[in-house]
Scaffold this motif. Sequence first.
Motif, mmCIF file in Angstrom:
data_model
loop_
_atom_site.group_PDB
_atom_site.id
_atom_site.type_symbol
_atom_site.label_atom_id
_atom_site.label_comp_id
_atom_site.label_asym_id
_atom_site.label_seq_id
_atom_site.Cartn_x
_atom_site.Cartn_y
_atom_site.Cartn_z
ATOM 1 N N GLU A 159 0.804 -1.215 0.000
ATOM 2 C CA GLU A 159 0.000 0.000 0.000
ATOM 3 C C GLU A 159 0.844 1.275 0.000
ATOM 4 O O GLU A 159 1.945 1.312 0.533
ATOM 5 C CB GLU A 159 -0.889 0.017 1.241
ATOM 6 C CG GLU A 159 -1.824 -1.179 1.346
ATOM 7 C CD GLU A 159 -2.843 -1.000 2.434
ATOM 8 O OE1 GLU A 159 -3.965 -0.532 2.106
ATOM 9 O OE2 GLU A 159 -2.545 -1.297 3.606
ATOM 10 N N THR A 160 0.265 2.302 -0.619
ATOM 11 C CA THR A 160 0.816 3.658 -0.563
ATOM 12 C C THR A 160 2.264 3.688 -1.058
ATOM 13 O O THR A 160 3.111 4.393 -0.505
ATOM 14 C CB THR A 160 0.689 4.246 0.867
ATOM 15 O OG1 THR A 160 -0.546 3.827 1.446
ATOM 16 C CG2 THR A 160 0.692 5.774 0.836
ATOM 17 N N LEU A 161 2.537 2.904 -2.093
ATOM 18 C CA LEU A 161 3.862 2.929 -2.709
ATOM 19 C C LEU A 161 4.042 4.249 -3.452
ATOM 20 O O LEU A 161 3.152 4.681 -4.174
ATOM 21 C CB LEU A 161 4.011 1.762 -3.681
ATOM 22 C CG LEU A 161 3.793 0.357 -3.100
ATOM 23 C CD1 LEU A 161 3.758 -0.679 -4.217
ATOM 24 C CD2 LEU A 161 4.865 0.020 -2.073
ATOM 25 N N SER B 265 -0.313 -1.130 -4.875
ATOM 26 C CA SER B 265 -1.115 0.087 -4.806
ATOM 27 C C SER B 265 -0.215 1.301 -4.609
ATOM 28 O O SER B 265 0.537 1.382 -3.636
ATOM 29 C CB SER B 265 -2.134 0.000 -3.658
ATOM 30 O OG SER B 265 -3.055 1.057 -3.753
ATOM 31 N N PHE B 266 -0.310 2.236 -5.539
ATOM 32 C CA PHE B 266 0.535 3.429 -5.542
ATOM 33 C C PHE B 266 -0.258 4.657 -5.107
ATOM 34 O O PHE B 266 -1.438 4.799 -5.424
ATOM 35 C CB PHE B 266 1.090 3.679 -6.942
ATOM 36 C CG PHE B 266 2.102 2.657 -7.398
ATOM 37 C CD1 PHE B 266 3.447 2.833 -7.128
ATOM 38 C CD2 PHE B 266 1.700 1.529 -8.100
ATOM 39 C CE1 PHE B 266 4.383 1.889 -7.553
ATOM 40 C CE2 PHE B 266 2.625 0.587 -8.529
ATOM 41 C CZ PHE B 266 3.973 0.765 -8.252
ATOM 42 N N PHE C 261 -4.614 2.372 -6.899
ATOM 43 C CA PHE C 261 -4.175 3.713 -6.512
ATOM 44 C C PHE C 261 -4.893 4.067 -5.217
ATOM 45 O O PHE C 261 -6.112 3.953 -5.134
ATOM 46 C CB PHE C 261 -4.485 4.710 -7.629
ATOM 47 C CG PHE C 261 -3.914 4.280 -8.947
ATOM 48 C CD1 PHE C 261 -2.551 4.386 -9.205
ATOM 49 C CD2 PHE C 261 -4.733 3.708 -9.911
ATOM 50 C CE1 PHE C 261 -2.023 3.950 -10.409
ATOM 51 C CE2 PHE C 261 -4.206 3.279 -11.124
ATOM 52 C CZ PHE C 261 -2.845 3.391 -11.375
ATOM 53 N N ASN C 262 -4.122 4.491 -4.213
ATOM 54 C CA ASN C 262 -4.726 4.752 -2.905
ATOM 55 C C ASN C 262 -4.106 5.965 -2.237
ATOM 56 O O ASN C 262 -3.092 6.504 -2.681
ATOM 57 C CB ASN C 262 -4.604 3.529 -1.990
ATOM 58 C CG ASN C 262 -3.239 3.390 -1.331
ATOM 59 O OD1 ASN C 262 -2.234 3.153 -2.005
ATOM 60 N ND2 ASN C 262 -3.187 3.514 -0.019
ATOM 61 N N CYS C 263 -4.724 6.387 -1.154
ATOM 62 C CA CYS C 263 -4.238 7.454 -0.281
ATOM 63 C C CYS C 263 -3.893 8.726 -1.054
ATOM 64 O O CYS C 263 -2.875 9.366 -0.812
ATOM 65 C CB CYS C 263 -3.042 6.991 0.560
ATOM 66 S SG CYS C 263 -3.004 7.812 2.184
ATOM 67 N N SER C 264 -4.767 9.075 -1.975
ATOM 68 C CA SER C 264 -4.713 10.338 -2.709
ATOM 69 C C SER C 264 -6.149 10.811 -2.849
ATOM 70 O O SER C 264 -7.090 10.033 -2.686
ATOM 71 C CB SER C 264 -4.078 10.150 -4.090
ATOM 72 O OG SER C 264 -2.813 9.536 -3.986
#
Length: 305
Positions: A141-143, A166-167, A204-207
């Motif tokens: 996660e959150t790469l 997940s980027f 795609f995460n944390c954006s």
Amino acid sequence: MNSLIILDGGTGRELARIGAPFRQPEWSALSLIEAPHFVSQVHQSYVDAGADAITTNSYALVPFHLGEARFDAQGESLAALAGQLAYDVSRQSARAVAVAGSLPPTCGSYRPDQFSKAEGRRILGPLVKALRPFVDHWQAETLSALEEAELVREMVGDDGKPLWLSFTLQDDELAADGARLRSGESVEDAARLAIELGAAALLFNCSQPEVMAAAIEAAAQVVRSKGAALRIGVYANAFPPQPKDAEANSGLDDIRADLTPPHYLDWVKTWHAKGASIIGGCCGIGPEHIAAIAQARHTLEGKAA
């Protein structure tokens, strides 16, 4: 299009919301240490909301949050507990619920400039070992950079468990030439690497939600051109745009008032229409958001048919 897989939402924020032990620097790891029943409660809330997968509470099991001494002494055992808690909730469900093994960014969220492969190996080693018996797939996660994904593939090896990469994206502004990772590398290159590494999914995460559609479109174009069997997914956060020198989980950011469950569902509909078949939520997206997605599942899949 593949049938929709619904992920859970954020864990740390939900722990704080329900009154679990929660502070810096331990963040969501504090509940594992002091009151693990709260972690099970969060997992169950997402299962009840309709999630098809719940994520191990292992994101904060890094020296940044635990400190070096506690990580060395307890990192592996805490990861095993995180895996066991998620596994138990998933297997007690009357329907199939998968366990996603969360592998966190090892040298700082949002900070590709701090990444070190040697340090990453040291941190991921015990986490992978401890989580492996409990997880159905790996979810890195959150790469922020491609080299982080390469290291994850090295560390999990070819153990038969699907790898989801997940980027996190630059979300203070959308680059003129499209969505980019926080390293500045392109989403297209991330998609090509995911295919090369044999990943089962690219997410795609944390954006913030506003930058996700462009990333989905860019990734989907690469997948089509390669004829690859690579799922695309999204789980956005509810933060305002984060500057380039931000560090995730360094404090409690404000949550956007506009990202109510109905409004978040509007974003979900857009992402699904553009090719995302795995959708959930990150920081600030809770069980009520996941319930809204689950309630719309048949409508979404019907439109995609």
